[in-house]
Design an enzyme around this catalytic site. Structure first.
Site, PDB file in Angstrom:
ATOM      1  N   ARG A 183      39.804  47.372  35.203  1.00 40.52           N
ATOM      2  CA  ARG A 183      41.146  46.947  34.828  1.00 40.52           C
ATOM      3  C   ARG A 183      41.221  45.483  34.410  1.00 40.52           C
ATOM      4  O   ARG A 183      41.821  45.144  33.395  1.00 40.52           O
ATOM      5  CB  ARG A 183      42.120  47.107  36.006  1.00 40.52           C
ATOM      6  CG  ARG A 183      42.837  48.397  36.067  1.00 40.52           C
ATOM      7  CD  ARG A 183      43.154  48.687  37.507  1.00 40.52           C
ATOM      8  NE  ARG A 183      41.885  48.756  38.226  1.00 40.52           N
ATOM      9  CZ  ARG A 183      41.153  49.863  38.303  1.00 40.52           C
ATOM     10  NH1 ARG A 183      41.568  50.958  37.781  1.00 40.52           N
ATOM     11  NH2 ARG A 183      39.977  49.868  38.930  1.00 40.52           N
ATOM     12  N   THR A 184      40.632  44.606  35.218  1.00 37.90           N
ATOM     13  CA  THR A 184      40.851  43.187  34.953  1.00 37.90           C
ATOM     14  C   THR A 184      40.268  42.819  33.590  1.00 37.90           C
ATOM     15  O   THR A 184      40.945  42.232  32.748  1.00 37.90           O
ATOM     16  CB  THR A 184      40.246  42.327  36.076  1.00 37.90           C
ATOM     17  OG1 THR A 184      40.790  42.781  37.316  1.00 37.90           O
ATOM     18  CG2 THR A 184      40.582  40.866  35.904  1.00 37.90           C
ATOM     19  N   LYS A 240      18.711  33.944  33.850  1.00 42.52           N
ATOM     20  CA  LYS A 240      17.578  33.026  33.658  1.00 42.52           C
ATOM     21  C   LYS A 240      17.742  31.773  34.508  1.00 42.52           C
ATOM     22  O   LYS A 240      16.942  30.846  34.422  1.00 42.52           O
ATOM     23  CB  LYS A 240      17.488  32.602  32.195  1.00 42.52           C
ATOM     24  CG  LYS A 240      17.304  33.749  31.217  1.00 42.52           C
ATOM     25  CD  LYS A 240      17.219  33.181  29.805  1.00 42.52           C
ATOM     26  CE  LYS A 240      17.293  34.269  28.764  1.00 42.52           C
ATOM     27  NZ  LYS A 240      17.541  33.722  27.425  1.00 42.52           N
ATOM     28  N   ARG A 247      34.918  36.215  36.094  1.00 45.83           N
ATOM     29  CA  ARG A 247      34.811  36.892  37.407  1.00 45.83           C
ATOM     30  C   ARG A 247      33.405  36.660  37.924  1.00 45.83           C
ATOM     31  O   ARG A 247      32.427  36.817  37.182  1.00 45.83           O
ATOM     32  CB  ARG A 247      35.085  38.378  37.267  1.00 45.83           C
ATOM     33  CG  ARG A 247      34.691  39.132  38.522  1.00 45.83           C
ATOM     34  CD  ARG A 247      35.173  40.531  38.533  1.00 45.83           C
ATOM     35  NE  ARG A 247      36.612  40.578  38.739  1.00 45.83           N
ATOM     36  CZ  ARG A 247      37.280  41.693  39.031  1.00 45.83           C
ATOM     37  NH1 ARG A 247      36.640  42.836  39.136  1.00 45.83           N
ATOM     38  NH2 ARG A 247      38.580  41.675  39.212  1.00 45.83           N
ATOM     39  N   HIS A 294      42.226  35.818  43.597  1.00 45.19           N
ATOM     40  CA  HIS A 294      42.345  36.677  42.407  1.00 45.19           C
ATOM     41  C   HIS A 294      43.749  36.476  41.817  1.00 45.19           C
ATOM     42  O   HIS A 294      44.594  37.359  41.875  1.00 45.19           O
ATOM     43  CB  HIS A 294      42.117  38.131  42.804  1.00 45.19           C
ATOM     44  CG  HIS A 294      41.866  39.069  41.664  1.00 45.19           C
ATOM     45  ND1 HIS A 294      42.106  38.745  40.346  1.00 45.19           N
ATOM     46  CD2 HIS A 294      41.397  40.341  41.658  1.00 45.19           C
ATOM     47  CE1 HIS A 294      41.790  39.782  39.588  1.00 45.19           C
ATOM     48  NE2 HIS A 294      41.357  40.763  40.345  1.00 45.19           N
TER      49      HIS A 294
HETATM   50  C1  NCD Z   1      40.391  44.233  42.965  1.00 46.58           C
HETATM   51  C2  NCD Z   1      39.300  43.178  42.897  1.00 46.58           C
HETATM   52  O1  NCD Z   1      38.412  43.240  42.043  1.00 46.58           O
HETATM   53  O2  NCD Z   1      39.358  42.298  43.746  1.00 46.58           O
HETATM   54  N1  NCD Z   1      40.490  45.023  41.815  1.00 46.58           N
HETATM   55  C3  NCD Z   1      41.087  44.535  40.680  1.00 46.58           C
HETATM   56  O3  NCD Z   1      40.856  43.449  40.229  1.00 46.58           O
HETATM   57  N2  NCD Z   1      42.019  45.318  40.106  1.00 46.58           N
HETATM   58  C4  NCD Z   1      40.330  45.014  44.228  1.00 46.58           C
HETATM   59  C5  NCD Z   1      39.091  45.813  44.517  1.00 46.58           C
HETATM   60  O4  NCD Z   1      38.081  45.744  43.842  1.00 46.58           O
HETATM   61  O5  NCD Z   1      39.145  46.562  45.530  1.00 46.58           O
END
Ligand code: NCD
Length: 360
Positions: free
Chosen positions: A51-52, A80, A101, A129
């Protein structure tokens, strides 16, 4: 130039403005189709995501911009041994804005200090997050019609759940908000949330074990996954993984007007039988993620145009002799990074690592 590393980087007014812009995008998408023409978003994903990452990419495409990036650490030069600082520096040559991320806590913060374009934290380890929180704010506002005067239950992994940490930091600043923290003792909220936010600002909260008991008083229930990848011990994960399962029986105890959120992915903490309940908002929440990320990209690009100078960190008040021992902190693997600690609670003389916020 502004970046979004922690949700505390934005004032409540700015959060409200982002939610309002996202709603305007929903109502008038045609006004936004060309807003980011010739702009590029880089997505640097060193950890899995559906999703993100894809909502960031969809957001930029719907603004008329383009996207580039990678979706696993192995396909980048990090494999590397390239440092976060160098990666951010180089990516600034190719993109106008970047979303990162990373499994290491504090990695996006290091990137923001070295990039010459805005950096967005798309999740750093078990820490923060903030863009999930923007998604959550838009969802709560659309489902409940307000962001204040709410009793919010957060259930599951409150220790490693980065979405929970950022959501508490955001919602604690709205009037009349109360938290019910539902978790096993092993997965309670960490100190940087308990002491820096809840205790420091006198936010009403209770910690309970039973989801059943909490159900009747909640306006919002935020379910989370027990995240196997964050546990040091697989045994402990196995013992805790099914500790909460939301099912129609529990929903029957809840208010008629309430909503259930989950950042997703779910494993089995919400039974699929709940999906058809009108109060189940988690798939609508996933859609909201795209709109609010459109609003965020627009805001950060506008700010960067107004003020293209990178924010510099004033480290003068920081201690250099306290060593962070959090094994998940970015400073454990990047030898060039100085260990820096900031006084967060003068009364108790508590210092925290500036990257991961663990006590040092
Ligand atoms: C969350 C995350 O990655 O922290 N998911 C997300 O970004 N939608 C929660 C999860 O992975 O459980």
């Amino acid at each position: 130039m502004r970046s979004l590393i922690s949700i505390l980087d934005f004032s409540v007014e700015e959060l409200d403005r982002l939610v309002a812009t996202a709603k305007d995008i929903i109502d008038h998408p045609e006004n936004y189709r060309e807003k980011c023409r010739y702009k590029k978003l880089a997505t640097l994903f060193f950890e899995p995501s559906t999703r993100t990452r894809l909502s960031f990419e969809a957001a930029m495409l719907e603004l008329g911009g383009s996207v580039l990036g990678f979706s696993e650490a192995n396909s980048s030069s990090a494999a590397k041994g390239e440092s976060m600082a160098d990666t951010a520096n180089v990516l600034s040559c190719y993109a106008d804005i970047m979303a990162i991320r990373h499994p290491r806590e504090g990695a996006p913060y290091v990137a923001a200090n070295n990039a010459t374009v805005p950096v967005i934290n798309a999740g750093d380890g078990g820490h923060n997050h903030p863009t999930q929180t923007l998604t959550d704010l838009l969802t709560i506002s659309r489902e409940m019609g307000r962001l204040d005067n709410l009793t919010i239950g957060l259930c599951g992994d409150l220790k490693y759940g980065r979405t929970v940490h950022s959501l508490i930091e955001a919602m604690a600043r709205y009037k009349g908000v109360k938290f019910v923290l539902i978790s096993p003792p092993e997965l309670k909220v960490p100190g940087f949330i308990r002491f820096n936010v809840l205790e420091r600002y006198g936010i009403p909260y209770e910690e309970v074990l039973s989801l059943d008991d909490a159900m009747p008083e909640l306006d919002v229930l935020y379910m989370t996954r027990i995240q196997r990848e964050r546990f040091d011990s697989l045994e402990e994960y196995e013992r805790l993984k099914n500790c909460y399962i939301l099912d129609p029986g529990k929903m029957a105890q809840a208010k008629k007007k309430m909503c259930v959120l989950h950042p997703l992915p779910r494993v089995n903490e919400i039974s699929v039988a709940v999906d058809s309940d009108p109060r189940a908002a988690y798939f609508r929440q996933a859609l909201n993620g795209k709109y609010v990320r459109m609003a965020l990209i627009l805001m950060l690009l506008e700010e960067a145009e107004k003020n293209p100078v990178r924010q510099t960190v004033d480290t003068s008040g920081y201690l250099t002799d306290r060593i962070c021992t959090n094994p998940k902190c970015i400073c454990q693997v990047e030898q060039e990074l100085p260990h820096l600690a900031k006084l967060t609670d003068p009364r108790a003389n508590i210092y925290r690592c500036i990257y991961c916020e663990h006590k040092v």
